[in-house]
Motif scaffolding. Structure first.
Motif, mmCIF file in Angstrom:
data_model
loop_
_atom_site.group_PDB
_atom_site.id
_atom_site.type_symbol
_atom_site.label_atom_id
_atom_site.label_comp_id
_atom_site.label_asym_id
_atom_site.label_seq_id
_atom_site.Cartn_x
_atom_site.Cartn_y
_atom_site.Cartn_z
ATOM 1 N N THR A 56 0.771 -1.210 -0.012
ATOM 2 C CA THR A 56 -0.199 -0.039 -0.004
ATOM 3 C C THR A 56 0.906 1.305 0.007
ATOM 4 O O THR A 56 0.567 2.081 -0.789
ATOM 5 N N ALA A 57 1.874 1.337 0.708
ATOM 6 C CA ALA A 57 2.771 2.313 0.957
ATOM 7 C C ALA A 57 3.462 2.742 -0.396
ATOM 8 O O ALA A 57 3.430 3.971 -0.900
ATOM 9 N N SER A 59 2.479 1.601 -3.598
ATOM 10 C CA SER A 59 1.389 1.987 -4.352
ATOM 11 C C SER A 59 0.916 3.656 -4.042
ATOM 12 O O SER A 59 0.770 4.259 -5.378
ATOM 13 N N ASP A 60 1.075 4.025 -2.933
ATOM 14 C CA ASP A 60 0.735 5.573 -2.802
ATOM 15 C C ASP A 60 1.512 6.354 -3.208
ATOM 16 O O ASP A 60 1.254 7.679 -3.450
ATOM 17 N N SER A 63 3.590 7.240 -8.909
ATOM 18 C CA SER A 63 2.402 8.094 -9.715
ATOM 19 C C SER A 63 3.145 8.532 -10.973
ATOM 20 O O SER A 63 4.203 8.081 -11.370
ATOM 21 N N TYR A 274 -0.069 1.107 8.592
ATOM 22 C CA TYR A 274 0.049 2.155 7.688
ATOM 23 C C TYR A 274 -1.286 3.112 7.739
ATOM 24 O O TYR A 274 -1.244 4.367 7.617
ATOM 25 N N GLN A 275 -2.473 2.485 7.960
ATOM 26 C CA GLN A 275 -3.476 3.013 8.144
ATOM 27 C C GLN A 275 -3.759 3.886 9.512
ATOM 28 O O GLN A 275 -4.764 4.515 9.538
ATOM 29 N N SER A 280 0.140 7.258 7.106
ATOM 30 C CA SER A 280 0.156 7.068 5.731
ATOM 31 C C SER A 280 0.521 8.702 5.148
ATOM 32 O O SER A 280 1.287 8.853 4.099
ATOM 33 N N LYS A 284 3.737 9.923 2.810
ATOM 34 C CA LYS A 284 3.562 10.635 1.359
ATOM 35 C C LYS A 284 4.449 12.040 1.600
ATOM 36 O O LYS A 284 5.160 12.498 0.772
#
Length: 385
Positions: A56-57, A59-60, A63, A274-275, A280, A284
């Motif tokens: 998830t990390a 993927s975030d 970009s 992470y959530q 999160s 970022k």
């Protein structure tokens, strides 16, 4: 317009055309570099927290602006080609001297690095952060860094064990699951892109000699060794920090927890690490900040759209004026030129004859002396009768 002035104007516009073209090309190349930041995620050192637990990390931050690639081989001279940010989490295998050299050279180019350790986990040795292996990389004297992960230097084995930060009063169900309110740091990592960080939940070890203390443990927290020794004052427990500005422009960010950005679940959290809280957002913000440092190092010339438009207009004007100047230079003003022959010029020029001063002849010289002698005799008393 004289020929000399025509030449000057012609070459000035040629020079403007060359400069304008060069600046536009540089701007285009820089725009390409600015659109994509390459992040290298290290998986070559037996990391437990690899892409499987950071799905998830990763993927975030993947970009159009950031692209994450993975390293599964020992670091060599080509590993960092095109890379802007190097990320490594809790390694289980040491970095060789060759690898440490290439990491150091990478940082000397003004790049960015993120090292995430982990606290001491006696029940599961694979989760241990091995901050001592990171410290080996940071010990390069040319990097001039003093920030380190805390380890127990008294350990006789090659494994220098980390500590764990605990808080019995403010936690997420376990004393080593810290709930930290962020209200004591001005660092831009905590408010990048308007992502204001108000709290995080972490399971962490501590840092020592941090140049910039980004996140500290709360006042009730304490850092404990494997022997239940409290080794640090509450006001000095740093869990996120940087090594400060270096001469090379590199930014080295150290964090005491790999697990806090992972997809692992815990019954105390009711969600993934992470959530939890603002973990999160912090992740970022970290990469936004590291990417900005990289852009500053790689792109010293940044052109706005208005400047580019002005250069294009100047470039077009230079082409037009150069074209008209060339036509004018070739055809001239259109006036007929009157041809005058050399003979006509010479015939109208008056001839001036130089008169030579007459030279005295020998007789004239004698006569002159005689007259002078006679004058002297008249003036002399003996010449009187």
């Amino acid at each position: 317009m004289s020929t000399k002035i025509k030449y000057i104007v012609f070459y000035i516009f040629l020079f403007l055309m060359f400069i304008g073209s060069a600046i536009i090309n540089v701007s285009a190349n820089n725009s390409i570099e600015e659109r994509e930041i390459i992040v290298l995620f290290d998986e070559a050192h037996k990391q437990f927290f690899n892409r499987s637990y950071y799905r998830t990390a990763i993927s975030d931050i993947n970009s159009s602006d950031v692209h994450v690639i993975f390293n599964s081989q020992r670091i060599n001279k080509t590993t960092f080609d095109g890379v802007d940010i190097f990320v490594s989490t809790n390694p289980g295998l040491s970095f060789t001297s060759t690898e440490r050299y290439y990491i150091s050279e990478f940082l000397k180019r003004g790049k960015s690095l993120l090292f995430l350790s982990n606290p001491l986990v006696e029940e599961n040795s694979t989760l241990n952060g091995r901050g001592d292996l990171f410290n080996d990389v940071l010990s390069d004297p040319e990097l001039e860094t003093v920030s380190r992960f805390w380890t127990r230097t008294e350990d006789l084995t090659s494994f220098k064990r980390p500590d764990v930060v605990e808080n019995e009063f403010v936690n997420a169900g376990k004393r080593n699951f810290l709930v930290i309110s962020i209200n004591s740091s001005d660092h831009e990592i905590l408010y990048e892109n308007n992502n204001n960080i108000s709290s995080i939940i972490t399971y962490t070890c501590s840092l020592r000699n941090s140049r910039e203390n980004i996140i500290r443990a709360p006042s009730q927290a304490y850092a404990k060794t494997v022997f239940d020794e409290i080794h640090s004052y509450a006001s000095n427990i740093v869990i996120f920090g940087t090594s400060g500005e270096s001469d090379y422009g590199a930014h080295i960010l150290l964090g005491g927890s790999s697990i806090m950005f992972s997809d692992l679940n815990d019954t105390s959290l009711e969600k993934t690490w992470y959530q939890s809280a603002d973990n999160s957002l912090l992740w970022k913000n970290i990469f936004s900040w590291l990417a900005e440092v990289t852009v500053e190092a790689e792109l010293p010339l940044i052109l706005t759209e208005q400047v580019i438009l002005a250069i294009v207009v100047l470039f077009g004007a230079a082409i037009l004026l150069t074209a008209f100047g060339s036509i004018f230079y070739t055809i001239g003003s259109g006036r007929k030129t009157k041809i005058i022959k050399v003979e006509q010029v010479l015939s109208k020029t008056p001839i001036i004859e130089e008169k030579e001063s007459p030279e005295l002849t020998g007789a004239e010289k004698v006569s002159k002396r005689k007259r002078r002698f006679q004058q002297m005799q008249r003036k002399s008393p003996r010449g009187k009768k």
